[in-house]
Design a protein around this motif. Structure first.
Motif, PDB file in Angstrom:
ATOM      1  N   LEU A   3      68.860  28.957  44.011  1.00  0.00           N
ATOM      2  CA  LEU A   3      68.786  29.538  42.609  1.00  0.00           C
ATOM      3  C   LEU A   3      70.175  29.573  41.880  1.00  0.00           C
ATOM      4  CD1 LEU A   3      66.384  32.607  43.306  1.00  0.00           C
ATOM      5  CD2 LEU A   3      65.651  30.633  42.187  1.00  0.00           C
ATOM      6  N   ASP A   4      70.151  28.993  40.650  1.00  0.00           N
ATOM      7  CA  ASP A   4      71.304  29.507  40.213  1.00  0.00           C
ATOM      8  C   ASP A   4      71.782  31.015  40.024  1.00  0.00           C
ATOM      9  OD1 ASP A   4      72.529  26.874  39.664  1.00  0.00           O
ATOM     10  OD2 ASP A   4      71.725  26.710  37.634  1.00  0.00           O
ATOM     11  N   THR A   5      73.199  31.207  39.874  1.00  0.00           N
ATOM     12  CA  THR A   5      73.314  32.697  39.724  1.00  0.00           C
ATOM     13  C   THR A   5      72.973  33.358  38.308  1.00  0.00           C
ATOM     14  OG1 THR A   5      75.505  32.283  39.276  1.00  0.00           O
ATOM     15  CG2 THR A   5      75.132  32.738  41.494  1.00  0.00           C
ATOM     16  N   ASP A   6      72.358  32.630  37.569  1.00  0.00           N
ATOM     17  CA  ASP A   6      71.895  33.264  36.138  1.00  0.00           C
ATOM     18  C   ASP A   6      70.405  33.277  36.066  1.00  0.00           C
ATOM     19  OD1 ASP A   6      71.878  30.442  35.907  1.00  0.00           O
ATOM     20  OD2 ASP A   6      72.867  30.486  33.937  1.00  0.00           O
ATOM     21  N   VAL A   7      69.889  33.143  37.273  1.00  0.00           N
ATOM     22  CA  VAL A   7      68.339  33.265  37.125  1.00  0.00           C
ATOM     23  C   VAL A   7      67.776  34.439  37.668  1.00  0.00           C
ATOM     24  CG1 VAL A   7      66.348  32.144  38.269  1.00  0.00           C
ATOM     25  CG2 VAL A   7      68.205  30.766  37.523  1.00  0.00           C
ATOM     26  N   ILE A   8      67.276  35.291  37.082  1.00  0.00           N
ATOM     27  CA  ILE A   8      66.634  36.699  37.433  1.00  0.00           C
ATOM     28  C   ILE A   8      65.306  36.342  37.920  1.00  0.00           C
ATOM     29  CG2 ILE A   8      65.918  38.816  36.633  1.00  0.00           C
ATOM     30  CD1 ILE A   8      68.005  38.785  34.435  1.00  0.00           C
ATOM     31  N   SER A   9      64.906  36.742  39.250  1.00  0.00           N
ATOM     32  CA  SER A   9      63.529  36.422  39.839  1.00  0.00           C
ATOM     33  C   SER A   9      62.668  37.556  39.289  1.00  0.00           C
ATOM     34  CB  SER A   9      63.831  36.497  41.325  1.00  0.00           C
ATOM     35  OG  SER A   9      64.396  35.407  41.610  1.00  0.00           O
ATOM     36  N   ILE A  10      61.485  36.952  39.046  1.00  0.00           N
ATOM     37  CA  ILE A  10      60.713  38.356  38.603  1.00  0.00           C
ATOM     38  C   ILE A  10      59.262  38.255  39.313  1.00  0.00           C
ATOM     39  CG2 ILE A  10      61.609  38.374  36.280  1.00  0.00           C
ATOM     40  CD1 ILE A  10      59.270  36.535  35.439  1.00  0.00           C
ATOM     41  N   ARG A  11      58.824  37.112  40.106  1.00  0.00           N
ATOM     42  CA  ARG A  11      58.117  36.970  41.038  1.00  0.00           C
ATOM     43  C   ARG A  11      58.279  35.885  42.130  1.00  0.00           C
ATOM     44  NH1 ARG A  11      55.429  36.103  36.223  1.00  0.00           N
ATOM     45  NH2 ARG A  11      54.815  38.274  36.359  1.00  0.00           N
ATOM     46  N   THR A  12      57.506  35.708  43.255  1.00  0.00           N
ATOM     47  CA  THR A  12      57.752  35.070  44.212  1.00  0.00           C
ATOM     48  C   THR A  12      57.254  33.530  43.912  1.00  0.00           C
ATOM     49  OG1 THR A  12      55.724  35.404  45.579  1.00  0.00           O
ATOM     50  CG2 THR A  12      57.692  36.493  46.116  1.00  0.00           C
ATOM     51  N   ILE A  13      57.939  32.510  44.321  1.00  0.00           N
ATOM     52  CA  ILE A  13      57.687  31.156  44.140  1.00  0.00           C
ATOM     53  C   ILE A  13      56.538  30.568  45.147  1.00  0.00           C
ATOM     54  CG2 ILE A  13      58.320  28.452  43.825  1.00  0.00           C
ATOM     55  CD1 ILE A  13      61.235  29.957  43.072  1.00  0.00           C
ATOM     56  N   PRO A  14      55.376  30.512  45.069  1.00  0.00           N
ATOM     57  CA  PRO A  14      54.321  30.097  46.084  1.00  0.00           C
ATOM     58  C   PRO A  14      54.497  28.529  46.310  1.00  0.00           C
ATOM     59  CG  PRO A  14      53.206  30.059  43.931  1.00  0.00           C
ATOM     60  CD  PRO A  14      54.611  30.324  43.445  1.00  0.00           C
ATOM     61  N   LEU A  45      69.075  32.346  32.259  1.00  0.00           N
ATOM     62  CA  LEU A  45      69.565  33.026  31.077  1.00  0.00           C
ATOM     63  C   LEU A  45      70.561  32.122  30.542  1.00  0.00           C
ATOM     64  CD1 LEU A  45      67.701  35.506  32.036  1.00  0.00           C
ATOM     65  CD2 LEU A  45      69.796  37.011  31.236  1.00  0.00           C
ATOM     66  N   TRP A  46      70.891  30.994  30.770  1.00  0.00           N
ATOM     67  CA  TRP A  46      71.953  30.162  30.379  1.00  0.00           C
ATOM     68  C   TRP A  46      73.122  30.593  30.090  1.00  0.00           C
ATOM     69  CZ3 TRP A  46      69.328  25.522  30.316  1.00  0.00           C
ATOM     70  CH2 TRP A  46      67.809  25.424  30.175  1.00  0.00           C
ATOM     71  N   ASN A  47      73.708  30.776  31.421  1.00  0.00           N
ATOM     72  CA  ASN A  47      75.206  31.665  31.273  1.00  0.00           C
ATOM     73  C   ASN A  47      76.048  30.368  30.625  1.00  0.00           C
ATOM     74  OD1 ASN A  47      77.015  33.855  31.812  1.00  0.00           O
ATOM     75  ND2 ASN A  47      77.780  32.397  33.337  1.00  0.00           N
ATOM     76  N   TYR A  48      75.815  29.090  31.023  1.00  0.00           N
ATOM     77  CA  TYR A  48      76.727  28.188  30.790  1.00  0.00           C
ATOM     78  C   TYR A  48      76.804  27.979  29.115  1.00  0.00           C
ATOM     79  CZ  TYR A  48      78.945  23.541  29.831  1.00  0.00           C
ATOM     80  OH  TYR A  48      79.780  22.484  29.653  1.00  0.00           O
ATOM     81  N   MET A  49      75.759  28.461  28.583  1.00  0.00           N
ATOM     82  CA  MET A  49      75.721  28.161  26.990  1.00  0.00           C
ATOM     83  C   MET A  49      76.281  29.554  26.500  1.00  0.00           C
ATOM     84  SD  MET A  49      74.169  25.423  26.168  1.00  0.00           S
ATOM     85  CE  MET A  49      73.855  25.516  24.632  1.00  0.00           C
ATOM     86  N   ASN A  50      76.147  30.822  27.061  1.00  0.00           N
ATOM     87  CA  ASN A  50      76.763  31.990  26.572  1.00  0.00           C
ATOM     88  C   ASN A  50      78.180  31.817  26.852  1.00  0.00           C
ATOM     89  OD1 ASN A  50      77.068  34.690  26.151  1.00  0.00           O
ATOM     90  ND2 ASN A  50      75.732  35.529  27.641  1.00  0.00           N
ATOM     91  N   ASN A  51      78.558  31.579  28.157  1.00  0.00           N
ATOM     92  CA  ASN A  51      80.006  31.741  28.486  1.00  0.00           C
ATOM     93  C   ASN A  51      80.743  32.944  28.100  1.00  0.00           C
ATOM     94  OD1 ASN A  51      82.160  30.598  29.734  1.00  0.00           O
ATOM     95  ND2 ASN A  51      82.863  29.412  27.532  1.00  0.00           N
ATOM     96  N   GLY A  52      80.186  33.812  28.217  1.00  0.00           N
ATOM     97  CA  GLY A  52      80.760  35.377  28.051  1.00  0.00           C
ATOM     98  C   GLY A  52      80.775  35.951  26.474  1.00  0.00           C
ATOM     99  N   LYS A  53      80.165  34.945  25.807  1.00  0.00           N
ATOM    100  CA  LYS A  53      80.059  35.344  24.349  1.00  0.00           C
ATOM    101  C   LYS A  53      79.452  36.859  24.038  1.00  0.00           C
ATOM    102  CE  LYS A  53      79.890  30.543  22.748  1.00  0.00           C
ATOM    103  NZ  LYS A  53      79.479  29.800  24.094  1.00  0.00           N
ATOM    104  N   ILE A  54      78.248  36.876  24.739  1.00  0.00           N
ATOM    105  CA  ILE A  54      77.388  38.019  24.495  1.00  0.00           C
ATOM    106  C   ILE A  54      77.212  38.801  25.958  1.00  0.00           C
ATOM    107  CG2 ILE A  54      75.396  38.980  23.741  1.00  0.00           C
ATOM    108  CD1 ILE A  54      74.846  36.415  22.067  1.00  0.00           C
ATOM    109  N   SER A  55      77.387  40.172  25.979  1.00  0.00           N
ATOM    110  CA  SER A  55      77.234  40.835  27.122  1.00  0.00           C
ATOM    111  C   SER A  55      76.200  41.701  26.992  1.00  0.00           C
ATOM    112  CB  SER A  55      78.366  41.884  27.362  1.00  0.00           C
ATOM    113  OG  SER A  55      79.543  40.640  27.879  1.00  0.00           O
ATOM    114  N   VAL A  56      75.278  42.221  27.956  1.00  0.00           N
ATOM    115  CA  VAL A  56      74.181  43.087  27.917  1.00  0.00           C
ATOM    116  C   VAL A  56      75.105  44.533  27.953  1.00  0.00           C
ATOM    117  CG1 VAL A  56      72.483  44.292  29.177  1.00  0.00           C
ATOM    118  CG2 VAL A  56      72.734  41.795  29.403  1.00  0.00           C
ATOM    119  N   VAL A  57      74.546  45.449  26.985  1.00  0.00           N
ATOM    120  CA  VAL A  57      75.184  46.651  26.686  1.00  0.00           C
ATOM    121  C   VAL A  57      74.019  47.807  26.838  1.00  0.00           C
ATOM    122  CG1 VAL A  57      76.494  48.300  25.172  1.00  0.00           C
ATOM    123  CG2 VAL A  57      76.945  45.872  25.264  1.00  0.00           C
ATOM    124  N   ARG A  58      74.424  48.590  27.748  1.00  0.00           N
ATOM    125  CA  ARG A  58      73.207  49.756  27.792  1.00  0.00           C
ATOM    126  C   ARG A  58      72.915  50.488  26.410  1.00  0.00           C
ATOM    127  NH1 ARG A  58      72.113  53.214  32.402  1.00  0.00           N
ATOM    128  NH2 ARG A  58      74.026  52.645  33.455  1.00  0.00           N
TER     129      ARG A  58
END
Length: 361
Positions: A198-209, A321-334
């Motif tokens: 898995l790439d490090t910008d992939v959020i897992s939400i359920r198992t891959i069967p 989440l396409w981190n390569y495209m984002n490249n730090g432009k936008i961060s998640v803020v609480r």
């Protein structure tokens, strides 16, 4: 009479000294048992990898010597991933301060795949600083199925088709070296150990069967950001061969998505997905783009926008989440209420609570 008194006094002194020695020894042993779980000759218990190498500890100040026994050695990747069902991440740069999205990707995988090892190979990690993992990654410290290992290119590529390529290459002269090296490492890791990459910008939400699969980014292109195979599978073998034979660092993706697309076409034609069903290519599953790319890369900003109605992603196993495209432009803020914040809350709550900072005012 005098001699009798001297003998009695001597015996009393010996008994007293014996009692004192026994008491002190019991005390020091008790202290030693308490300490050995924390400090062993400058090394500590690795909260993820287990004990460091067995050793003897000596405290100069207290002149106390303790021996550790029955402490299992540091586990190797071959031991941890021996079942061929691990989840593998990698970091091909030297950075050790991981951004929230990377921590979220690892945490979410560890929570989704509770009964499987999650192995993170990091180039910046070496054999002497694994003891600092708990301090560096506190959000992952409670996840017992997460393991960290050094990523050593030369050692990894040995006895693979990439060995000769790596021995001749000059990284400083390569375009996109970070991506090229990561492309090579993921191929070899899955070829050697099997499992899911898995790439490090992939959020897992359920198992891959699925066991042997690639994931389509669209109907014309395969992705190498998520794939899984059993050890020494023919597909990963052909990819390693093609990596070397068609190497060109000037073309972005030549060793990644372009390589995967070219190799899978030697097995079968790429399917055109009209619905949400997957396709088969012999014994290889080709996963529908909806499985990991329900939001395509041209629309990557949608992850960082507020949605009137949150999507369920019911047809997805994970979200890229396409981190390569984002490249730090936008961060998640609480408190921003964007889609990515909701994903963090749901799938990597420890990262959300510890990393994202105070609520937005």
């Amino acid at each position: 009479m005098l001699n009798s008194i001297r003998i009695a006094a001597f015996l009393l002194l010996m008994v007293t000294l014996g009692f004192f020695y026994s008491t002190q020894r019991t005390f020091l042993t008790s202290v030693g048992n308490q300490l050995q779980g924390f400090i062993i000759k400058g090394k500590v218990f690795n909260f993820i990898n287990g004990w460091s190498n067995n050793t003897e500890v000596s405290s100069v100040e207290e002149n106390v010597s303790m021996k550790t026994t029955n402490t299992p050695p540091l586990r190797t990747p071959s031991e941890v991933l021996k079942e061929g069902n691990g989840i593998i991440f990698l970091e091909s740069t030297d950075r050790m301060k991981l951004p929230p999205l990377v921590l979220c990707a690892v945490e979410s995988a560890a929570r989704v795949y509770k009964d499987r090892p999650v192995a993170f190979f990091m180039k910046g990690l070496n054999d002497t600083n694994t003891e600092e993992l708990k301090r560096l990654f506190p959000t992952l410290s409670s996840l017992s199925n997460v393991y960290f290992f050094p990523l050593k290119f030369e050692e990894l590529f040995t006895d693979t088709p990439l060995q000769s390529w790596y021995s001749k290459i000059n990284p400083q002269q390569q375009s996109y070296w970070t991506h090229v090296s990561a492309d090579g490492c993921r191929l070899v890791l899955i070829w050697k150990y099997g499992g899911i990459y898995l790439d490090t910008d992939v959020i897992s939400i359920r198992t891959i069967p699925k066991q042997n699969f690639i994931a389509e980014e669209n109907s014309q292109s395969s992705s190498n950001g998520v794939f899984g195979f059993s050890p020494h599978h023919l597909f990963t073998q052909k990819c390693m061969d093609g990596f070397v034979q068609n190497y060109n660092s000037q073309i972005w993706g030549q060793q990644g998505p372009i390589l995967f697309t070219r190799v899978i076409k030697t097995f079968c034609d790429l399917p055109r997905f009209n619905d949400k069903e997957d396709a088969m290519c012999g014994t290889i599953d080709i996963l529908n783009p909806q499985r990991f790319y329900p939001i395509s890369y041209p629309a990557w900003r949608r992850y960082y926008e507020v949605w009137n109605k949150l999507p369920t992603f019911e047809n997805s196993y994970g979200l890229h989440l396409w981190n390569y495209m984002n490249n730090g432009k936008i961060s998640v803020v609480r408190g921003s209420n964007v889609l990515a914040e909701h994903l963090y809350k749901t799938y990597c709550p420890s990262t959300y609570e510890e990393i994202l900072g105070p609520t937005k005012q």
